[in-house]
Motif scaffolding. Structure first.
Motif, PDB file in Angstrom:
ATOM      1  N   SER A 280      14.982 -21.179  -5.934  1.00  0.00           N
ATOM      2  CA  SER A 280      14.181 -20.107  -6.511  1.00  0.00           C
ATOM      3  C   SER A 280      14.543 -19.885  -7.976  1.00  0.00           C
ATOM      4  O   SER A 280      13.706 -19.487  -8.770  1.00  0.00           O
ATOM      5  N   ALA A 281      15.817 -20.174  -8.328  1.00  0.00           N
ATOM      6  CA  ALA A 281      16.221 -20.025  -9.732  1.00  0.00           C
ATOM      7  C   ALA A 281      15.489 -21.044 -10.602  1.00  0.00           C
ATOM      8  O   ALA A 281      15.027 -20.727 -11.700  1.00  0.00           O
ATOM      9  N   ILE A 282      15.368 -22.272 -10.106  1.00  0.00           N
ATOM     10  CA  ILE A 282      14.676 -23.305 -10.885  1.00  0.00           C
ATOM     11  C   ILE A 282      13.198 -22.948 -11.003  1.00  0.00           C
ATOM     12  O   ILE A 282      12.603 -23.049 -12.070  1.00  0.00           O
ATOM     13  N   LEU A 283      12.630 -22.504  -9.878  1.00  0.00           N
ATOM     14  CA  LEU A 283      11.216 -22.125  -9.907  1.00  0.00           C
ATOM     15  C   LEU A 283      10.972 -21.003 -10.901  1.00  0.00           C
ATOM     16  O   LEU A 283      10.023 -21.036 -11.685  1.00  0.00           O
ATOM     17  N   GLY A 284      11.873 -20.006 -10.867  1.00  0.00           N
ATOM     18  CA  GLY A 284      11.758 -18.873 -11.778  1.00  0.00           C
ATOM     19  C   GLY A 284      11.794 -19.338 -13.225  1.00  0.00           C
ATOM     20  O   GLY A 284      11.027 -18.887 -14.074  1.00  0.00           O
ATOM     21  N   TYR A 285      12.677 -20.275 -13.467  1.00  0.00           N
ATOM     22  CA  TYR A 285      12.822 -20.839 -14.807  1.00  0.00           C
ATOM     23  C   TYR A 285      11.537 -21.554 -15.226  1.00  0.00           C
ATOM     24  O   TYR A 285      11.033 -21.401 -16.335  1.00  0.00           O
ATOM     25  N   MET A 286      10.974 -22.342 -14.312  1.00  0.00           N
ATOM     26  CA  MET A 286       9.767 -23.099 -14.650  1.00  0.00           C
ATOM     27  C   MET A 286       8.554 -22.183 -14.834  1.00  0.00           C
ATOM     28  O   MET A 286       7.679 -22.436 -15.653  1.00  0.00           O
ATOM     29  N   LYS A 287       8.541 -21.111 -14.059  1.00  0.00           N
ATOM     30  CA  LYS A 287       7.426 -20.172 -14.212  1.00  0.00           C
ATOM     31  C   LYS A 287       7.525 -19.428 -15.532  1.00  0.00           C
ATOM     32  O   LYS A 287       6.528 -18.988 -16.083  1.00  0.00           O
ATOM     33  N   GLY A 288       8.776 -19.260 -16.002  1.00  0.00           N
ATOM     34  CA  GLY A 288       8.954 -18.560 -17.265  1.00  0.00           C
ATOM     35  C   GLY A 288       9.516 -17.172 -17.090  1.00  0.00           C
ATOM     36  O   GLY A 288       9.603 -16.391 -18.030  1.00  0.00           O
ATOM     37  N   GLU A 289       9.944 -16.879 -15.857  1.00  0.00           N
ATOM     38  CA  GLU A 289      10.482 -15.542 -15.607  1.00  0.00           C
ATOM     39  C   GLU A 289      11.847 -15.371 -16.264  1.00  0.00           C
ATOM     40  O   GLU A 289      12.325 -14.274 -16.428  1.00  0.00           O
ATOM     41  N   LEU A 290      12.477 -16.451 -16.603  1.00  0.00           N
ATOM     42  CA  LEU A 290      13.821 -16.363 -17.187  1.00  0.00           C
ATOM     43  C   LEU A 290      13.802 -16.704 -18.677  1.00  0.00           C
ATOM     44  O   LEU A 290      14.818 -17.078 -19.232  1.00  0.00           O
ATOM     45  N   GLY A 291      12.646 -16.626 -19.281  1.00  0.00           N
ATOM     46  CA  GLY A 291      12.565 -16.955 -20.696  1.00  0.00           C
ATOM     47  C   GLY A 291      12.901 -18.414 -20.904  1.00  0.00           C
ATOM     48  O   GLY A 291      12.501 -19.279 -20.131  1.00  0.00           O
ATOM     49  N   THR A 292      13.685 -18.676 -21.924  1.00  0.00           N
ATOM     50  CA  THR A 292      13.996 -20.068 -22.212  1.00  0.00           C
ATOM     51  C   THR A 292      15.351 -20.479 -21.645  1.00  0.00           C
ATOM     52  O   THR A 292      15.888 -21.513 -21.978  1.00  0.00           O
TER      53      THR A 292
END
Ligand code: ZN
Ligand code: ZN
Length: 445
Positions: A90-102
Protein backbone atom coordinates in the motif's frame (compact mmCIF):
# COMPACT_ATOMS: atom_id res chain seq x y z
CA UNK A 1 -8.84 18.10 -18.45
CA UNK A 2 -6.56 16.64 -21.13
CA UNK A 3 -7.91 16.91 -24.66
CA UNK A 4 -6.48 13.48 -25.52
CA UNK A 5 -4.37 10.73 -24.05
CA UNK A 6 -2.72 7.97 -26.11
CA UNK A 7 -4.14 4.50 -25.59
CA UNK A 8 -1.36 2.29 -24.25
CA UNK A 9 -0.36 -0.55 -26.57
CA UNK A 10 -0.20 -4.11 -25.23
CA UNK A 11 2.51 -4.28 -22.56
CA UNK A 12 3.59 -0.72 -23.24
CA UNK A 13 5.41 0.87 -20.32
CA UNK A 14 3.76 4.10 -19.12
CA UNK A 15 6.93 6.09 -19.75
CA UNK A 16 6.48 5.32 -23.43
CA UNK A 17 2.86 6.51 -23.35
CA UNK A 18 3.94 9.80 -21.76
CA UNK A 19 6.57 10.25 -24.46
CA UNK A 20 3.98 9.67 -27.14
CA UNK A 21 1.68 12.18 -25.46
CA UNK A 22 4.45 14.76 -25.48
CA UNK A 23 5.27 14.13 -29.15
CA UNK A 24 1.63 14.59 -30.17
CA UNK A 25 0.80 17.42 -27.80
CA UNK A 26 2.72 19.99 -29.78
CA UNK A 27 4.27 21.21 -26.53
CA UNK A 28 7.71 22.65 -27.08
CA UNK A 29 8.92 22.59 -23.52
CA UNK A 30 8.77 19.34 -21.55
CA UNK A 31 7.67 21.36 -18.48
CA UNK A 32 4.39 22.08 -20.19
CA UNK A 33 3.77 18.39 -20.69
CA UNK A 34 4.69 17.62 -17.10
CA UNK A 35 2.33 20.32 -15.90
CA UNK A 36 -0.50 18.92 -18.00
CA UNK A 37 0.04 15.30 -17.01
CA UNK A 38 1.13 15.59 -13.38
CA UNK A 39 0.35 19.12 -12.24
CA UNK A 40 4.04 19.66 -11.52
CA UNK A 41 6.86 20.99 -13.62
CA UNK A 42 9.71 19.29 -11.84
CA UNK A 43 8.57 15.73 -11.57
CA UNK A 44 10.93 12.93 -12.59
CA UNK A 45 9.34 10.52 -15.02
CA UNK A 46 10.32 7.19 -13.54
CA UNK A 47 10.29 4.37 -16.07
CA UNK A 48 9.62 1.70 -13.45
CA UNK A 49 7.28 3.23 -10.88
CA UNK A 50 5.89 6.53 -12.13
CA UNK A 51 4.14 8.68 -9.54
CA UNK A 52 1.49 11.39 -9.24
CA UNK A 53 -0.82 9.20 -11.26
CA UNK A 54 -3.99 10.20 -9.39
CA UNK A 55 -3.82 13.64 -10.91
CA UNK A 56 -3.37 12.14 -14.35
CA UNK A 57 -6.39 9.86 -13.99
CA UNK A 58 -8.60 12.69 -12.79
CA UNK A 59 -7.70 14.71 -15.85
CA UNK A 60 -8.06 12.07 -18.51
CA UNK A 61 -10.51 12.93 -21.30
CA UNK A 62 -14.15 12.11 -20.66
CA UNK A 63 -15.09 8.55 -21.60
CA UNK A 64 -11.54 7.40 -20.93
CA UNK A 65 -11.55 3.71 -20.03
CA UNK A 66 -8.41 3.83 -17.89
CA UNK A 67 -8.42 3.31 -14.18
CA UNK A 68 -5.53 3.96 -11.88
CA UNK A 69 -5.34 0.28 -11.00
CA UNK A 70 -5.26 -0.94 -14.57
CA UNK A 71 -2.56 1.55 -15.58
CA UNK A 72 -0.41 0.57 -12.60
CA UNK A 73 -1.03 -3.14 -12.95
CA UNK A 74 -0.60 -3.41 -16.70
CA UNK A 75 1.87 -0.67 -17.59
CA UNK A 76 4.35 -0.26 -14.74
CA UNK A 77 6.77 -2.57 -12.93
CA UNK A 78 4.62 -2.47 -9.81
CA UNK A 79 3.39 -6.12 -9.95
CA UNK A 80 6.94 -7.43 -9.91
CA UNK A 81 7.67 -5.72 -6.59
CA UNK A 82 4.26 -5.84 -5.01
CA UNK A 83 4.00 -9.60 -4.92
CA UNK A 84 7.16 -9.87 -2.82
CA UNK A 85 6.45 -6.86 -0.61
CA UNK A 86 3.07 -7.63 0.91
CA UNK A 87 3.63 -5.35 3.89
CA UNK A 88 4.67 -2.37 1.81
CA UNK A 89 2.27 -2.80 -1.08
CA UNK A 90 0.00 0.00 0.00
CA UNK A 91 2.98 2.31 0.59
CA UNK A 92 4.18 1.80 -2.98
CA UNK A 93 0.68 2.28 -4.33
CA UNK A 94 0.30 5.46 -2.30
CA UNK A 95 3.57 6.70 -3.69
CA UNK A 96 2.55 5.94 -7.28
CA UNK A 97 -0.82 7.59 -6.83
CA UNK A 98 0.92 10.67 -5.53
CA UNK A 99 -0.41 10.63 -2.01
CA UNK A 100 3.12 10.86 -0.67
CA UNK A 101 4.30 13.67 -2.89
CA UNK A 102 7.67 12.98 -4.38
CA UNK A 103 8.77 10.73 -1.56
CA UNK A 104 10.44 7.77 -3.16
CA UNK A 105 9.72 4.60 -1.35
CA UNK A 106 12.99 3.62 0.30
CA UNK A 107 12.91 -0.13 -0.14
CA UNK A 108 12.04 0.14 -3.78
CA UNK A 109 14.46 2.91 -4.54
CA UNK A 110 17.38 1.00 -3.16
CA UNK A 111 16.51 -2.36 -4.65
CA UNK A 112 15.79 -1.29 -8.19
CA UNK A 113 18.21 -2.77 -10.61
CA UNK A 114 17.17 -1.51 -14.01
CA UNK A 115 19.06 -1.89 -17.27
CA UNK A 116 21.13 1.12 -18.35
CA UNK A 117 19.33 1.64 -21.64
CA UNK A 118 15.82 0.90 -22.80
CA UNK A 119 15.83 -2.56 -24.32
CA UNK A 120 13.97 -3.81 -27.35
CA UNK A 121 13.35 -6.92 -29.39
CA UNK A 122 14.12 -6.30 -33.07
CA UNK A 123 11.26 -8.54 -34.14
CA UNK A 124 8.73 -6.85 -31.85
CA UNK A 125 9.96 -3.49 -33.14
CA UNK A 126 9.23 -4.40 -36.76
CA UNK A 127 5.94 -6.06 -35.92
CA UNK A 128 4.80 -3.02 -33.93
CA UNK A 129 5.81 -0.65 -36.73
CA UNK A 130 3.87 -2.81 -39.14
CA UNK A 131 0.78 -3.23 -37.00
CA UNK A 132 0.49 0.14 -35.26
CA UNK A 133 2.53 2.38 -37.50
CA UNK A 134 4.84 3.16 -34.58
CA UNK A 135 7.02 1.31 -32.12
CA UNK A 136 7.00 1.58 -28.34
CA UNK A 137 8.90 0.47 -25.24
CA UNK A 138 7.65 -2.84 -23.91
CA UNK A 139 7.30 -3.12 -20.20
CA UNK A 140 8.53 -6.70 -19.99
CA UNK A 141 11.71 -5.86 -21.89
CA UNK A 142 12.65 -3.22 -19.31
CA UNK A 143 12.01 -5.50 -16.36
CA UNK A 144 15.08 -6.60 -14.41
CA UNK A 145 15.87 -10.24 -15.15
CA UNK A 146 14.35 -10.25 -18.63
CA UNK A 147 17.07 -10.54 -21.28
CA UNK A 148 15.13 -12.34 -24.01
CA UNK A 149 11.83 -11.70 -25.77
CA UNK A 150 9.33 -14.30 -24.64
CA UNK A 151 7.40 -14.03 -27.93
CA UNK A 152 10.27 -14.29 -30.40
CA UNK A 153 12.82 -16.08 -28.29
CA UNK A 154 15.63 -13.67 -29.24
CA UNK A 155 18.10 -11.85 -27.02
CA UNK A 156 17.02 -8.25 -26.36
CA UNK A 157 19.12 -5.39 -27.73
CA UNK A 158 20.11 -2.19 -25.97
CA UNK A 159 18.72 0.99 -27.51
CA UNK A 160 20.67 4.23 -27.26
CA UNK A 161 18.07 5.73 -24.87
CA UNK A 162 19.36 5.85 -21.30
CA UNK A 163 16.69 4.67 -18.92
CA UNK A 164 17.41 7.04 -16.04
CA UNK A 165 18.43 10.40 -17.47
CA UNK A 166 14.92 11.83 -17.50
CA UNK A 167 15.27 12.90 -21.13
CA UNK A 168 12.08 11.10 -21.99
CA UNK A 169 10.72 14.00 -24.02
CA UNK A 170 13.70 14.04 -26.36
CA UNK A 171 14.13 10.42 -27.31
CA UNK A 172 11.01 9.04 -25.76
CA UNK A 173 9.50 6.98 -28.51
CA UNK A 174 11.08 3.74 -29.69
CA UNK A 175 12.11 4.08 -33.31
CA UNK A 176 14.49 2.69 -35.92
CA UNK A 177 16.81 5.61 -35.11
CA UNK A 178 17.25 4.96 -31.42
CA UNK A 179 16.98 1.16 -31.69
CA UNK A 180 19.99 0.23 -33.83
CA UNK A 181 19.49 -3.32 -35.02
CA UNK A 182 23.05 -3.67 -36.23
CA UNK A 183 24.31 -4.04 -32.67
CA UNK A 184 26.01 -7.37 -32.19
CA UNK A 185 23.79 -9.50 -30.01
CA UNK A 186 25.28 -11.38 -27.14
CA UNK A 187 26.04 -14.99 -27.81
CA UNK A 188 25.01 -17.11 -24.86
CA UNK A 189 25.46 -20.85 -24.53
CA UNK A 190 22.36 -22.99 -25.11
CA UNK A 191 21.95 -23.81 -21.42
CA UNK A 192 22.15 -20.12 -20.47
CA UNK A 193 19.63 -19.23 -23.18
CA UNK A 194 17.26 -21.84 -21.86
CA UNK A 195 17.53 -20.42 -18.34
CA UNK A 196 17.06 -16.89 -19.65
CA UNK A 197 13.87 -18.01 -21.38
CA UNK A 198 12.68 -19.71 -18.22
CA UNK A 199 13.25 -16.73 -15.95
CA UNK A 200 11.76 -14.30 -18.49
CA UNK A 201 8.59 -16.36 -18.73
CA UNK A 202 8.42 -16.58 -14.91
CA UNK A 203 8.64 -12.79 -14.72
CA UNK A 204 6.00 -12.49 -17.41
CA UNK A 205 3.76 -14.79 -15.41
CA UNK A 206 4.19 -12.59 -12.33
CA UNK A 207 3.59 -9.38 -14.26
CA UNK A 208 0.42 -10.58 -15.88
CA UNK A 209 -1.19 -12.94 -13.38
CA UNK A 210 -4.37 -11.88 -11.70
CA UNK A 211 -3.19 -10.81 -8.28
CA UNK A 212 -6.62 -10.94 -6.80
CA UNK A 213 -6.57 -14.69 -7.42
CA UNK A 214 -3.30 -15.06 -5.50
CA UNK A 215 -3.91 -15.42 -1.79
CA UNK A 216 -2.25 -12.54 0.03
CA UNK A 217 1.12 -13.56 1.43
CA UNK A 218 2.73 -12.03 4.46
CA UNK A 219 6.46 -11.58 4.73
CA UNK A 220 6.83 -14.51 7.11
CA UNK A 221 5.12 -16.73 4.54
CA UNK A 222 8.05 -16.34 2.13
CA UNK A 223 10.53 -16.88 4.93
CA UNK A 224 8.84 -20.08 6.02
CA UNK A 225 8.48 -21.53 2.52
CA UNK A 226 12.17 -20.99 1.83
CA UNK A 227 13.27 -22.42 5.15
CA UNK A 228 11.04 -25.48 4.83
CA UNK A 229 12.31 -26.18 1.31
CA UNK A 230 15.94 -25.60 2.30
CA UNK A 231 15.59 -27.94 5.28
CA UNK A 232 14.33 -30.63 2.90
CA UNK A 233 17.50 -30.23 0.89
CA UNK A 234 19.74 -30.20 3.97
CA UNK A 235 20.63 -26.56 3.36
CA UNK A 236 19.11 -25.19 6.56
CA UNK A 237 18.50 -26.32 10.13
CA UNK A 238 15.23 -26.53 12.00
CA UNK A 239 16.16 -23.33 13.86
CA UNK A 240 16.40 -21.52 10.50
CA UNK A 241 20.16 -21.35 10.11
CA UNK A 242 20.92 -21.40 6.40
CA UNK A 243 24.13 -23.13 5.29
CA UNK A 244 25.13 -20.21 3.10
CA UNK A 245 28.41 -21.67 1.90
CA UNK A 246 26.85 -24.88 0.66
CA UNK A 247 23.91 -23.01 -0.79
CA UNK A 248 26.17 -20.64 -2.70
CA UNK A 249 27.97 -23.55 -4.32
CA UNK A 250 24.80 -25.43 -5.24
CA UNK A 251 23.18 -22.24 -6.53
CA UNK A 252 26.21 -21.52 -8.70
CA UNK A 253 26.38 -25.03 -10.13
CA UNK A 254 22.61 -25.03 -10.76
CA UNK A 255 22.66 -21.80 -12.80
CA UNK A 256 26.23 -21.54 -14.04
CA UNK A 257 28.36 -18.41 -13.95
CA UNK A 258 27.48 -17.23 -17.47
CA UNK A 259 23.79 -16.97 -16.64
CA UNK A 260 24.33 -15.33 -13.24
CA UNK A 261 26.77 -12.82 -14.71
CA UNK A 262 24.29 -11.97 -17.46
CA UNK A 263 21.77 -11.08 -14.76
CA UNK A 264 24.38 -9.18 -12.77
CA UNK A 265 24.22 -11.52 -9.79
CA UNK A 266 27.40 -11.78 -7.78
CA UNK A 267 27.63 -15.13 -5.99
CA UNK A 268 31.13 -14.60 -4.59
CA UNK A 269 31.66 -14.80 -0.85
CA UNK A 270 32.09 -11.05 -0.52
CA UNK A 271 28.46 -10.48 -1.50
CA UNK A 272 27.00 -10.87 1.96
CA UNK A 273 23.58 -9.74 0.78
CA UNK A 274 23.16 -12.50 -1.78
CA UNK A 275 20.53 -14.34 0.24
CA UNK A 276 18.78 -11.31 1.74
CA UNK A 277 15.46 -12.75 0.64
CA UNK A 278 15.59 -15.27 3.51
CA UNK A 279 15.53 -12.53 6.13
CA UNK A 280 12.41 -12.20 8.17
CA UNK A 281 12.38 -8.41 8.14
CA UNK A 282 12.79 -7.83 4.50
CA UNK A 283 13.02 -4.27 3.33
CA UNK A 284 15.51 -4.24 0.53
CA UNK A 285 15.45 -7.14 -1.83
CA UNK A 286 15.81 -8.20 -5.42
CA UNK A 287 12.66 -9.73 -6.93
CA UNK A 288 14.78 -11.56 -9.50
CA UNK A 289 16.54 -13.39 -6.66
CA UNK A 290 13.17 -14.58 -5.39
CA UNK A 291 12.36 -16.09 -8.77
CA UNK A 292 15.80 -17.67 -9.09
CA UNK A 293 15.49 -19.18 -5.64
CA UNK A 294 12.01 -20.52 -6.43
CA UNK A 295 13.36 -22.34 -9.51
CA UNK A 296 16.42 -23.51 -7.63
CA UNK A 297 14.10 -25.07 -5.06
CA UNK A 298 12.35 -26.95 -7.86
CA UNK A 299 9.19 -24.91 -8.08
CA UNK A 300 7.51 -22.73 -10.66
CA UNK A 301 6.09 -19.43 -9.38
CA UNK A 302 2.56 -20.83 -9.65
CA UNK A 303 3.29 -23.98 -7.63
CA UNK A 304 5.33 -21.95 -5.15
CA UNK A 305 2.54 -19.45 -4.53
CA UNK A 306 0.10 -22.30 -4.04
CA UNK A 307 2.18 -23.81 -1.24
CA UNK A 308 0.55 -24.30 2.13
CA UNK A 309 3.53 -25.44 4.21
CA UNK A 310 3.67 -24.27 7.75
CA UNK A 311 6.77 -23.92 9.86
CA UNK A 312 6.98 -26.87 12.24
CA UNK A 313 9.79 -25.96 14.64
CA UNK A 314 9.18 -29.11 16.71
CA UNK A 315 9.10 -31.44 13.72
CA UNK A 316 6.20 -33.63 12.71
CA UNK A 317 5.49 -35.62 15.87
CA UNK A 318 4.32 -37.69 17.60
CA UNK A 319 6.50 -36.47 20.45
CA UNK A 320 7.76 -38.11 23.65
CA UNK A 321 5.71 -38.49 26.78
CA UNK A 322 7.97 -37.31 29.62
CA UNK A 323 5.78 -38.58 32.45
CA UNK A 324 7.55 -41.31 34.50
CA UNK A 325 4.10 -42.35 35.76
CA UNK A 326 2.82 -43.03 32.27
CA UNK A 327 3.02 -46.46 30.68
CA UNK A 328 4.25 -44.71 27.53
CA UNK A 329 7.09 -42.89 29.32
CA UNK A 330 9.78 -41.91 26.77
CA UNK A 331 7.74 -43.28 23.90
CA UNK A 332 6.63 -41.15 20.96
CA UNK A 333 2.90 -41.10 21.63
CA UNK A 334 2.10 -37.39 22.11
CA UNK A 335 0.07 -35.99 19.24
CA UNK A 336 -1.38 -32.89 20.91
CA UNK A 337 0.78 -29.79 20.42
CA UNK A 338 -0.40 -26.26 21.01
CA UNK A 339 1.82 -23.45 19.75
CA UNK A 340 1.82 -20.37 21.95
CA UNK A 341 2.68 -16.80 21.14
CA UNK A 342 5.38 -15.39 23.36
CA UNK A 343 5.13 -11.97 24.92
CA UNK A 344 8.17 -10.66 23.11
CA UNK A 345 8.12 -7.01 22.15
CA UNK A 346 8.45 -8.16 18.60
CA UNK A 347 5.60 -10.60 18.79
CA UNK A 348 4.71 -10.60 15.11
CA UNK A 349 7.26 -13.25 14.28
CA UNK A 350 7.77 -14.71 17.74
CA UNK A 351 6.33 -18.05 16.65
CA UNK A 352 9.18 -18.30 14.19
CA UNK A 353 11.99 -16.72 16.16
CA UNK A 354 11.18 -18.18 19.53
CA UNK A 355 8.61 -20.95 19.19
CA UNK A 356 6.84 -22.16 22.33
CA UNK A 357 4.83 -25.36 22.30
CA UNK A 358 2.79 -27.21 24.93
CA UNK A 359 2.76 -31.00 24.52
CA UNK A 360 -0.06 -33.01 26.08
CA UNK A 361 -0.12 -36.79 26.50
CA UNK A 362 -3.36 -38.75 26.97
CA UNK A 363 -2.13 -39.53 30.50
CA UNK A 364 -2.81 -35.89 31.34
CA UNK A 365 0.84 -34.86 31.68
CA UNK A 366 1.67 -31.61 29.89
CA UNK A 367 5.03 -29.97 29.35
CA UNK A 368 6.08 -26.93 27.40
CA UNK A 369 9.16 -26.34 25.37
CA UNK A 370 10.84 -23.18 24.04
CA UNK A 371 12.93 -23.33 20.90
CA UNK A 372 13.64 -26.16 18.52
CA UNK A 373 15.58 -29.35 19.23
CA UNK A 374 19.21 -28.75 18.42
CA UNK A 375 20.94 -31.74 19.99
CA UNK A 376 20.07 -35.41 20.25
CA UNK A 377 19.03 -35.17 23.89
CA UNK A 378 16.89 -32.09 23.20
CA UNK A 379 13.89 -34.29 22.59
CA UNK A 380 13.94 -35.09 26.32
CA UNK A 381 13.99 -31.40 27.21
CA UNK A 382 11.18 -29.42 28.78
CA UNK A 383 11.14 -25.85 30.07
CA UNK A 384 8.10 -26.24 32.28
CA UNK A 385 5.74 -28.91 33.50
CA UNK A 386 2.31 -27.43 32.89
CA UNK A 387 0.27 -30.24 34.50
CA UNK A 388 1.36 -33.44 36.23
CA UNK A 389 -1.92 -35.12 35.34
CA UNK A 390 -4.36 -37.51 36.98
CA UNK A 391 -1.85 -40.32 37.72
CA UNK A 392 0.15 -37.97 39.96
CA UNK A 393 -2.98 -36.39 41.44
CA UNK A 394 -4.41 -39.75 42.56
CA UNK A 395 -1.22 -40.56 44.46
CA UNK A 396 -1.03 -37.07 45.87
CA UNK A 397 -4.53 -37.32 47.35
CA UNK A 398 -3.45 -40.34 49.34
CA UNK A 399 -0.66 -38.43 51.12
CA UNK A 400 -0.78 -37.06 54.67
CA UNK A 401 -0.58 -33.31 55.24
CA UNK A 402 3.18 -33.16 55.93
CA UNK A 403 4.07 -35.27 52.91
CA UNK A 404 1.79 -33.16 50.75
CA UNK A 405 3.66 -30.00 51.69
CA UNK A 406 7.01 -31.68 51.03
CA UNK A 407 5.77 -32.99 47.71
CA UNK A 408 4.38 -29.59 46.66
CA UNK A 409 7.71 -27.93 47.32
CA UNK A 410 9.67 -30.57 45.43
CA UNK A 411 7.23 -30.57 42.52
CA UNK A 412 7.34 -26.79 42.30
CA UNK A 413 11.13 -26.79 42.19
CA UNK A 414 11.05 -29.32 39.43
CA UNK A 415 8.35 -27.79 37.30
CA UNK A 416 10.70 -25.18 35.90
CA UNK A 417 13.76 -26.48 34.17
CA UNK A 418 16.63 -24.13 34.87
CA UNK A 419 19.30 -26.68 34.14
CA UNK A 420 20.67 -27.13 30.67
CA UNK A 421 20.74 -30.89 30.93
CA UNK A 422 17.49 -32.56 29.89
CA UNK A 423 18.56 -35.96 31.21
CA UNK A 424 19.31 -34.60 34.71
CA UNK A 425 15.82 -33.15 34.86
CA UNK A 426 14.23 -36.41 33.79
CA UNK A 427 16.17 -38.33 36.44
CA UNK A 428 14.91 -35.84 39.05
CA UNK A 429 11.36 -36.26 37.77
CA UNK A 430 11.66 -40.05 37.99
CA UNK A 431 13.00 -39.69 41.55
CA UNK A 432 10.08 -37.45 42.50
CA UNK A 433 7.57 -39.97 41.15
CA UNK A 434 9.32 -42.75 43.10
CA UNK A 435 9.36 -40.71 46.33
CA UNK A 436 5.63 -39.94 45.89
CA UNK A 437 4.92 -43.67 45.64
CA UNK A 438 7.19 -44.42 48.60
CA UNK A 439 5.44 -41.81 50.75
CA UNK A 440 2.03 -43.24 49.88
CA UNK A 441 3.17 -46.73 50.81
CA UNK A 442 4.74 -45.46 54.04
CA UNK A 443 1.52 -43.62 55.01
CA UNK A 444 -0.55 -46.68 54.19
CA UNK A 445 1.81 -48.87 56.22
ZN1 ZN B 1 9.87 -9.93 -29.64
ZN1 ZN C 1 1.82 -40.15 28.90
Amino acid sequence: MLSFFPTPYPDEILYSVFARYHARSGNIKPDETLQELFNSRNIIVRPDLPYNLSYLIKNLPLLSQHTLESLIQKHTLYPMYAVFMPDSKSAILGYMKGELGTYIYRGIASSVYLPKYFRFCPKCLFENLHTFGEAYWHRLHQTPGVLVCTIHDVVLNDSIVPIWNNQWYQVGIASLENCPISNVTKNYSESTKELLRLIASDIEWLMTCDFKSLPSKELDWFHIQYIVLLIKRNLATLDRQVYEQGLRQKFLSFYGSEFLEALGINVSNNNINLFNIFRLHLEVFDPVMHLLMIRFLRHSPSTFFARKSKYKPFGKGPWLCLNPACEHYLHSVVTKLVMLLSNDLDSTYSYIKNPIGTFECDCGFQYSKIGVNLTKVDKFRFERIVTFGQLWEQKYLELNVVDRLNFQQAAYNLSFNYSKSPMTMLRKLEALWKSLNDSVEKDAG
